[in-house]
Write an enzyme that holds these catalytic residues in place. Structure first.
Site, PDB file in Angstrom:
ATOM      1  CG  ASN A  99       6.743   0.363  -9.999  1.00  0.00           C
ATOM      2  OD1 ASN A  99       7.431  -0.301  -9.232  1.00  0.00           O
ATOM      3  ND2 ASN A  99       6.617   1.678  -9.873  1.00  0.00           N
ATOM      4  CB  CYS A 131      10.785   0.503  -3.221  1.00  0.00           C
ATOM      5  SG  CYS A 131      10.050  -0.605  -2.005  1.00  0.00           S
ATOM      6  CE  LYS A 166       5.468   5.682  -7.070  1.00  0.00           C
ATOM      7  NZ  LYS A 166       4.499   4.562  -7.022  1.00  0.00           N
ATOM      8  CB  ILE A 192       6.083  11.894  -3.687  1.00  0.00           C
ATOM      9  CG1 ILE A 192       4.840  11.895  -2.816  1.00  0.00           C
ATOM     10  CG2 ILE A 192       6.533  13.283  -4.031  1.00  0.00           C
ATOM     11  CD1 ILE A 192       4.981  12.611  -1.464  1.00  0.00           C
ATOM     12  CG  ASN A 193       7.377   5.247  -3.736  1.00  0.00           C
ATOM     13  OD1 ASN A 193       6.654   4.805  -2.856  1.00  0.00           O
ATOM     14  ND2 ASN A 193       7.921   4.483  -4.653  1.00  0.00           N
ATOM     15  N   GLY A 266      -3.370   5.794  -5.142  1.00  0.00           N
ATOM     16  CA  GLY A 266      -2.846   4.610  -4.484  1.00  0.00           C
ATOM     17  C   GLY A 266      -3.717   4.186  -3.326  1.00  0.00           C
ATOM     18  CB  THR A 267      -3.364   4.946   0.258  1.00  0.00           C
ATOM     19  OG1 THR A 267      -1.961   4.725   0.221  1.00  0.00           O
ATOM     20  CG2 THR A 267      -3.907   4.464   1.575  1.00  0.00           C
TER      21      THR A 267
HETATM   22  C1  LIG Z   1       0.710  -1.262  -0.047  1.00  0.00           C
HETATM   23  C2  LIG Z   1       1.518  -0.386  -0.965  1.00  0.00           C
HETATM   24  C3  LIG Z   1       2.430  -0.960  -1.849  1.00  0.00           C
HETATM   25  C4  LIG Z   1       3.178  -0.159  -2.704  1.00  0.00           C
HETATM   26  N1  LIG Z   1       4.043  -0.756  -3.594  1.00  0.00           N
HETATM   27  C5  LIG Z   1       4.716   0.025  -4.490  1.00  0.00           C
HETATM   28  C6  LIG Z   1       5.545  -0.554  -5.491  1.00  0.00           C
HETATM   29  O1  LIG Z   1       5.653  -1.766  -5.606  1.00  0.00           O
HETATM   30  N2  LIG Z   1       6.193   0.279  -6.344  1.00  0.00           N
HETATM   31  C7  LIG Z   1       6.071   1.640  -6.261  1.00  0.00           C
HETATM   32  O2  LIG Z   1       6.682   2.354  -7.071  1.00  0.00           O
HETATM   33  N3  LIG Z   1       5.290   2.213  -5.342  1.00  0.00           N
HETATM   34  C8  LIG Z   1       4.604   1.445  -4.458  1.00  0.00           C
HETATM   35  N4  LIG Z   1       3.784   2.042  -3.519  1.00  0.00           N
HETATM   36  C9  LIG Z   1       3.669   3.509  -3.489  1.00  0.00           C
HETATM   37  C10 LIG Z   1       2.428   3.998  -4.228  1.00  0.00           C
HETATM   38  O3  LIG Z   1       2.478   3.640  -5.590  1.00  0.00           O
HETATM   39  C11 LIG Z   1       2.316   5.529  -4.108  1.00  0.00           C
HETATM   40  O4  LIG Z   1       3.448   6.130  -4.710  1.00  0.00           O
HETATM   41  C12 LIG Z   1       2.250   5.988  -2.668  1.00  0.00           C
HETATM   42  O5  LIG Z   1       1.466   5.105  -1.924  1.00  0.00           O
HETATM   43  C13 LIG Z   1       1.682   7.407  -2.514  1.00  0.00           C
HETATM   44  O6  LIG Z   1       0.413   7.517  -3.078  1.00  0.00           O
HETATM   45  P1  LIG Z   1      -0.956   7.316  -2.244  1.00  0.00           P
HETATM   46  O7  LIG Z   1      -0.870   8.208  -1.064  1.00  0.00           O
HETATM   47  O8  LIG Z   1      -2.043   7.665  -3.205  1.00  0.00           O
HETATM   48  O9  LIG Z   1      -0.992   5.879  -1.842  1.00  0.00           O
HETATM   49  C14 LIG Z   1       3.026   1.253  -2.659  1.00  0.00           C
HETATM   50  C15 LIG Z   1       2.119   1.812  -1.767  1.00  0.00           C
HETATM   51  C16 LIG Z   1       1.359   1.025  -0.930  1.00  0.00           C
HETATM   52  C17 LIG Z   1       0.396   1.693   0.019  1.00  0.00           C
END
Ligand SMILES: Cc1cc2nc3c(=O)[nH]c(=O)nc-3n(C[C@H](O)[C@H](O)[C@H](O)COP(=O)(O)O)c2cc1C
Ligand SMILES: Cc1cc2nc3c(=O)[nH]c(=O)nc-3n(C[C@H](O)[C@H](O)[C@H](O)COP(=O)(O)OP(=O)(O)OC[C@H]3O[C@@H](n4cnc5c(N)ncnc54)[C@H](O)[C@@H]3O)c2cc1C
Ligand SMILES: Cc1cc2nc3c(=O)[nH]c(=O)nc-3n(C[C@H](O)[C@H](O)[C@H](O)COP(=O)(O)OP(=O)(O)OC[C@H]3O[C@@H](n4cnc5c(N)ncnc54)[C@H](O)[C@@H]3O)c2cc1C
Ligand SMILES: Cc1cc2nc3c(=O)[nH]c(=O)nc-3n(C[C@H](O)[C@H](O)[C@H](O)COP(=O)(O)O)c2cc1C
Ligand code: FES
Ligand code: FES
Lengths: 305, 260, 305, 260
Positions: A99, A131, A166, A192-193, A266-267
């Site tokens: 990423n 981001c 993304k 989605i992000n 992710g989360t």
């Molecule tokens: C603590 C944290 C750090 C994240 N850092 C990044 C990142 O560095 N690059 C990115 O593309 N997305 C980042 N994300 C987004 C996640 O990859 C993901 O797209 C987003 O959290 C939605 O998915 P989820 O609900 O399953 O977490 C981050 C999310 C969290 C919670």
């Protein structure tokens, strides 16, 4: 036994389950809880050209069925990543999706050049145009068709590796930015992000996050992710990787039905390390009870009313 | 392979007005936990809550934590009835270092006293002489006194109100220490940030090595998400500082490393 | 005792608590559970010029900390409202905010003309430029600056009553549509309506909602609402009415600190009729313990980092 | 003024493999509920779940519901231990009409039998002769048989499998009715939509008045949100149909009104 393999363009994944960027670091910690060999791949923490210390002060807030984060792309930089992390990541025996995030278009191009080199063992470049936690770049590009097009088009000239894009959900029309990515040569879009949110501490009357705002993730955003995937599935010709609040095999199935070829967790993997193993088992049970031979057959089977 | 445990609460005992000691069954955590390490415990809210390990009974396969009621998460946990199941990750992080320790002074305030109880117990097992200094607001806030007397060679108390022990805070207790008591001592301190900062300052002045246990909001607790970072001194030139994970490199740090 | 009165432009509300449109019908049902006399006002179900039957089939789905709805503006039409509902609503002794939605600009103008007439006892016209559940109009207008400007400007010519503009969060930049509303003469903006989402039934492989998509409401969206309010508070000169997932006095305080002059309670009042009384009591306790004399002093006191 | 009650679960009894009868304390609901009305009950999920009232004991101040385990919400409710508190709205909606009723035939299937038990009890109190027809999949699925025998003058059962009572479904039971039994009867039916539709069709053919209880996904349960509407026949000319609220105008409707 059901075939869990999915294809995302030329990339064959052992399973539709990927670990989402920023929620599994470079895999070291999660590898203690999860057999990464059986998952489809792992997306690195967002990398920048130079190391970043990330945001100062409080970086997280709890919300109903979700969380806000404002890490601000803390990372060792792409060079230290190649030296200190990639060799270890390769040992997991799964696809490595890197990423990348930039201040400006040039940043993206230089990282694409470095990581896109055939001698560098990364499988996919995931452009983070979404981001919400850094002042410059990233979401600014992802919020407009031109921004997305320009970066993806440029990156394509530096590498033949698959490029996933993304996208940010903080837009009026996700199909427009997704189509811009497709037209510029993206191999897939990741949807989605996080959604931009805020939490306030009523005692201090300050935002909980020292960055004032942060990215909302977790089950709270799942209905929005599903809708955006289903919308894009109607217009795109490239694969979609689903992401946003996935917590169970049922969620994975919903995302695939909506149009996702693979999904990122992710989360919920943060909060429940080991969740991929459980979801994998549940997916196998589901497929067997429904006599589904290839899980990938689910993708895009939504019957609209 | 490590895993997230789903474990039952065995007992929940109120100690003091807003504080409970909860004991859980988990052979694995009981066997592995070291003083200063913590566990991340579910509630009915979204994120787990971190708590220092208060005690373990490896033979019974149980461990306990002390929980002060702060908000909704600790409220849920303090109100839980035995038999309730919790999702727990742990033991997590790096605890106190006891290597080459000749004498321990454990300085606690607030919920910081819980992990120190475990540290003092370990010191006793290791044959290290120990002194416990705990600060409370007033006499009626004092908790676990006999429990500390069980494991520490000496226990001293300060109260802000002055109605028990030394009047003032734990730094007042520190300044009353004799040369003898300070000699070769290593300080371990857990409590409100301002308290730890003052203890660290005092230790620096006194030329004593001091370990502090920091508290940051956490999500994963295992080092994967980077939301819990602490600011510590730079290692390389040109770096202004470093952001290290409270949950992974910490929560215990050498006080001299910390940028307050 | 604390003064709960708040002002939204020329409109004085007894309390910052309003019942949100579509979640309290025309007040008949909620009046059995709640003393409406003490709240600030009640927003009617979205009205259209002609009666509407609304969407067919399943209209709701449960989501983590939220719900999707796709009622599709079922309502008796503005004329039946005036005849059958308004007299009863007036008996509640609180402000009546009429939520109006249109297929096209003309619809909005005609309704503004009817409801804006000084002889019609409604206090405020709330333009719904944000309903995601009807095929034409509404959210289409609210998603662009021009759309918002055009309708608000037009409506202003038909009435001197306060016009609040309820905006959709499904946009790239909420400040742009909010500023368009301000520039066109809106008395206040209401932030936010629902986010567009989807739920899928894996058995039938169909969207749960027969309208395919629906509006996401409830605590899940609270962080997004707060962020949008705080963003708009930095650029707007007109008042903001906050809305989105409010469940407690603490939430009300957060919304006010972020910039809201008043708030609307939707989904949580649906699920817990009687919630306004509880929130009112808790607000009074809070204000007393913090020695706040006028609750309205909280508005816009956010200290940014 | 009406209110949302926070009430304790008094008992939870499994009846059959996936069905529980839960009794709650609430003087108000016990006093006010009529057969066919429902209560909206919280779980650990976001929305409440609607359940027909199965029985009331106004003197004891208790009421009960029968719950079939379907998904997460009913799972939580079926697993709840006595003492657990629930948020409950009720009694809600319009129940069965007994005015000028000379004889009742209650036709139930699935979870529909619960509100019918209450209707039969009421019929007995009102001195109205009653006949209960319940359909089950097989003998082993039959529940609450003696409970129905307590309140209905006659109880007949059909099973799809044919291992108890009449083989087939409740329409088979209906077609076995004698002229005598049908005379002046009013039908009350609750169960799967397809069953009610067939019963309604049969009633129409037989010239009997039939009341059906519809099920729709609900949010508020009190008539405020319009998410639960049912399609019924138009009143005015030019209207294609009407959308009325299941929770407010229903859940019980005259079968002749319903557009299936
Ligand atoms: C603590 C944290 C750090 C994240 N850092 C990044 C990142 O560095 N690059 C990115 O593309 N997305 C980042 N994300 C987004 C996640 O990859 C993901 O797209 C987003 O959290 C939605 O998915 P989820 O609900 O399953 O977490 C981050 C999310 C969290 C919670
Ligand atoms: C390593 C570590 C060890 C701890 N040990 C103990 C202990 O032994 N006993 C004890 O009672 N408490 C301990 N705490 C503090 C405890 O975690 C918090 O009191 C608790 O998280 C508050 O949750 P809440 O829902 O009640 O409060 P809320 O304020 O409602 O919580 C809101 C959010 O902030 C976080 N939060 C609030 N206060 C703190 C805090 N002080 N530190 C970290 N996160 C916080 C919560 O986890 C939650 O995510 C420790 C914290 C850390 C980081
Ligand atoms: C007026 C009325 C009376 C009812 N009486 C009874 C009864 O006496 N006993 C009994 O066991 N069940 C009864 N039901 C059905 C019961 O409400 C559902 O089985 C229950 O809501 C399912 O919840 P769940 O979380 O287990 O299932 P899920 O399928 O996971 O629920 C998802 C969502 O769909 C809704 N839903 C699912 N099935 C139904 C349904 N059949 N009707 C309405 N909403 C549904 C849920 O409320 C929830 O919002 C009644 C329904 C209505 C409308
Ligand atoms: C069932 C339902 C119906 C709604 N109908 C309308 C409507 O007619 N007009 C409108 O402007 N908003 C409507 N809304 C949106 C709410 O007024 C509110 O903006 C939104 O739900 C967010 O607030 P909440 O999270 O407090 O519910 C509706 C919301 C729900 C849940
Ligand atoms: S809480 Fe996730 S890295 Fe520390
Ligand atoms: S459930 Fe809200 S109107 Fe029926």
């Amino acid at each position: 036994m059901v075939d869990l393999t999915v294809r995302v363009g030329p990339t064959v994944l052992k399973s539709p389950l990927l670990l989402a960027s920023g929620t599994c670091g470079f895999g070291r910690e999660v590898a203690e809880y999860e057999d990464l060999f059986v998952i489809g791949g792992i997306c690195t923490k967002g990398l920048t050209l130079m190391p970043r210390l990330g945001n100062e002060g409080c970086r997280t807030a709890e919300t109903p069925s979700g969380m806000l984060n404002s890490v601000g792309l803390q990372n060792p930089g792409v060079h230290a990543f190649l030296r200190d992390e990639l060799p270890n990541m390769r040992s997991f025996g799964t696809k490595i999706i890197v990423n990348v995030a930039g201040h400006d278009t040039d940043d993206y191009f230089r990282m694409a050049q470095i990581l896109g080199d055939p001698s560098v063992p990364v499988d996919v470049i995931e452009l983070n145009l979404s981001c919400p936690n850094v002042k410059e770049g990233c979401m600014t590009f992802g919020a407009s068709e031109e921004g997305v097009y320009q970066i993806v088009k440029g990156v394509r000239e530096y590498t033949d590796k698959p490029v996933w894009v993304k996208l940010t959900p903080n837009v009026t029309s996700i199909t427009e930015t997704a189509l811009a990515a497709e037209n510029a040569g993206a191999g897939a879009v990741v949807l989605i992000n996080t959604l931009l949110g805020m939490a306030i501490d009523i005692k201090s009357r300050r935002p909980v996050l020292q960055n004032n705002t942060g990215g909302l993730s977790g089950p709270a955003i799942k209905p929005i992710a599903l809708r955006m995937i289903a919308e894009c599935d109607q217009v795109l010709h490239i694969p979609i990787i689903g992401c946003g609040g996935i917590a169970s095999a049922k969620d994975v199935i919903e995302f695939m039905i909506a149009g996702a070829s693979a999904v990122q967790i992710g989360t919920m993997s943060l909060l429940h390390p080991g969740i991929c193993e459980k979801i994998t088992n549940d997916l196998i049970c589901y497929a067997e009870s429904e006599s589904i031979e290839r899980l990938s057959d689910l993708t895009g089977t939504l019957l609209r009313w | 392979m490590k895993k997230e445990y789903r474990i039952p609460l065995l007992s929940n005992v109120a100690v003091g007005s807003a504080t409970h000691v909860l004991t859980f069954r988990s052979k694995e955590i009981a066997a592995a936990a070291n003083p200063g390490q913590f566990v991340n415990v579910s509630s009915d809210l979204f994120l787990k809550r971190p708590f220092g390990v208060l005690d373990t009974d490896p033979e019974a396969g149980t461990f306990s934590i002390g929980v002060r009621r702060i908000g909704a998460g600790t409220g849920y946990i303090c109100d839980a009835v035995p038999g309730t199941f919790f999702e727990v990750l742990g033991p997590l992080g790096n605890g106190f270092v006891f290597d080459q320790t000749k004498r321990i002074i454990a300085i606690g305030g607030g919920t910081g006293i819980f992990p120190l109880r475990f540290a003092l117990k370990r010191a006793r097992e290791l044959g290290i002489p120990s002194l416990s200094l705990n600060g409370f607001r007033s006499k009626s806030d004092i908790i676990l006194l006999s429990s500390f007397e069980e494991v520490a060679d000496q226990v001293r108390i300060s109260t802000d109100a002055g109605d028990f022990g030394t009047k003032g805070n734990v730094v007042n207790l520190l300044s009353e220490l004799t040369k003898e008591e300070m000699k070769d001592a290593i300080l371990m301190t857990v409590g409100p940030e301002i308290m730890m900062k003052n203890v660290a300052k005092w230790a620096d002045g006194a030329g004593l090595f001091c370990q502090v246990s920091l508290e940051k909001r956490m999500a994963c607790g295992i080092g994967a998400c980077l939301v819990c970072v602490c600011k510590v001194k730079a290692e390389a030139e040109g770096e202004p500082f470093r952001h290290v994970r409270c949950c992974k490199e910490g929560p215990v740090f050498a006080a001299s490393e910390v940028i307050w």
